[in-house]
Design a protein around this motif. Structure first.
Motif, PDB file in Angstrom:
ATOM      1  N   ALA A 136      35.109  31.916  32.448  1.00  0.00           N
ATOM      2  CA  ALA A 136      36.099  31.028  33.073  1.00  0.00           C
ATOM      3  C   ALA A 136      35.380  29.749  33.469  1.00  0.00           C
ATOM      4  O   ALA A 136      34.268  29.785  33.993  1.00  0.00           O
ATOM      5  N   LYS A 137      35.986  28.629  33.199  1.00  0.00           N
ATOM      6  CA  LYS A 137      35.374  27.326  33.481  1.00  0.00           C
ATOM      7  C   LYS A 137      35.889  26.774  34.807  1.00  0.00           C
ATOM      8  O   LYS A 137      36.996  27.074  35.230  1.00  0.00           O
ATOM      9  N   LEU A 162      40.997  32.915  38.536  1.00  0.00           N
ATOM     10  CA  LEU A 162      40.662  31.589  39.048  1.00  0.00           C
ATOM     11  C   LEU A 162      41.924  30.787  39.357  1.00  0.00           C
ATOM     12  O   LEU A 162      41.998  30.094  40.368  1.00  0.00           O
ATOM     13  N   ALA A 163      42.942  30.928  38.536  1.00  0.00           N
ATOM     14  CA  ALA A 163      44.215  30.247  38.790  1.00  0.00           C
ATOM     15  C   ALA A 163      44.865  30.781  40.072  1.00  0.00           C
ATOM     16  O   ALA A 163      45.416  30.007  40.858  1.00  0.00           O
ATOM     17  N   GLY A 176      44.363  29.193  47.478  1.00  0.00           N
ATOM     18  CA  GLY A 176      43.332  28.617  48.328  1.00  0.00           C
ATOM     19  C   GLY A 176      42.487  29.651  49.039  1.00  0.00           C
ATOM     20  O   GLY A 176      41.591  29.319  49.803  1.00  0.00           O
ATOM     21  N   GLU A 177      42.746  30.924  48.785  1.00  0.00           N
ATOM     22  CA  GLU A 177      42.038  32.002  49.464  1.00  0.00           C
ATOM     23  C   GLU A 177      41.331  32.908  48.475  1.00  0.00           C
ATOM     24  O   GLU A 177      41.917  33.313  47.481  1.00  0.00           O
ATOM     25  N   PRO A 178      40.045  33.261  48.750  1.00  0.00           N
ATOM     26  CA  PRO A 178      39.351  34.194  47.872  1.00  0.00           C
ATOM     27  C   PRO A 178      40.006  35.562  47.819  1.00  0.00           C
ATOM     28  O   PRO A 178      39.856  36.293  46.859  1.00  0.00           O
ATOM     29  N   ALA A 179      40.781  35.927  48.853  1.00  0.00           N
ATOM     30  CA  ALA A 179      41.458  37.228  48.852  1.00  0.00           C
ATOM     31  C   ALA A 179      42.373  37.363  47.648  1.00  0.00           C
ATOM     32  O   ALA A 179      42.640  38.461  47.172  1.00  0.00           O
ATOM     33  N   ALA A 180      42.848  36.231  47.114  1.00  0.00           N
ATOM     34  CA  ALA A 180      43.730  36.261  45.950  1.00  0.00           C
ATOM     35  C   ALA A 180      43.009  36.772  44.717  1.00  0.00           C
ATOM     36  O   ALA A 180      43.633  37.208  43.768  1.00  0.00           O
TER      37      ALA A 180
END
Length: 138
Positions: A33-34, A72-73, A79-83
């Motif tokens: 993933a870029k 990544l999307a 806006g949260e790493p939990a996603a």
């Protein structure tokens, strides 16, 4: 460099990159993933292949899964790493916080950023400082 080619034994850590050419697969870095440059960025965002590979390995270590374009999307959208799978308990861990902050600087850079940190700069980040890992659980 990726989790699939880091081999550990009792006395050493070895790296291998034989499986891809033997299987006729493209180089690993082409599958990663870029980074997603900020929509307000006025300059292109550059990232070295070594930084991208190390960031993916760090992501796998803290998230417990590979980083895909879809993940990544989701991270970008929320806006949260939990996603993308950060365990809730890790959010309070200073080392985890520093890891996610470092990963964000590479994969979701701010508008003024023009280049991802180098490996040397990553190693100087708070995540790799002894103080950050002192509270981490083994």
């Amino acid at each position: 460099l990726h989790a699939g080619n880091v081999l550990l034994d009792e006395h050493a850590c070895r790296l291998s990159e034989y499986e891809l050419p033997l299987l006729g697969l493209p180089p690993y870095h082409e599958l990663l993933a870029k980074p997603r440059p900020h929509p307000l960025a006025t300059e292109p965002f550059r990232v070295r292949p070594s930084t991208l590979a190390a960031a993916h390995l760090l992501y796998e270590m803290v998230a417990g899964a590979s980083l895909s374009d879809a993940a990544l999307a989701r991270w970008e959208g929320s806006g949260e790493p939990a996603a993308v799978g950060e365990p809730a308990a890790a959010a309070a861990d200073p080392a985890s916080h520093h890891a996610w902050r470092l990963l964000r600087s590479i994969f979701l850079p701010p508008p003024e950023a023009t280049e991802a940190p180098t490996i040397a700069a990553m190693l100087r980040s708070p995540f790799f400082a002894p103080e950050a890992s002192a509270g981490a659980q083994p």
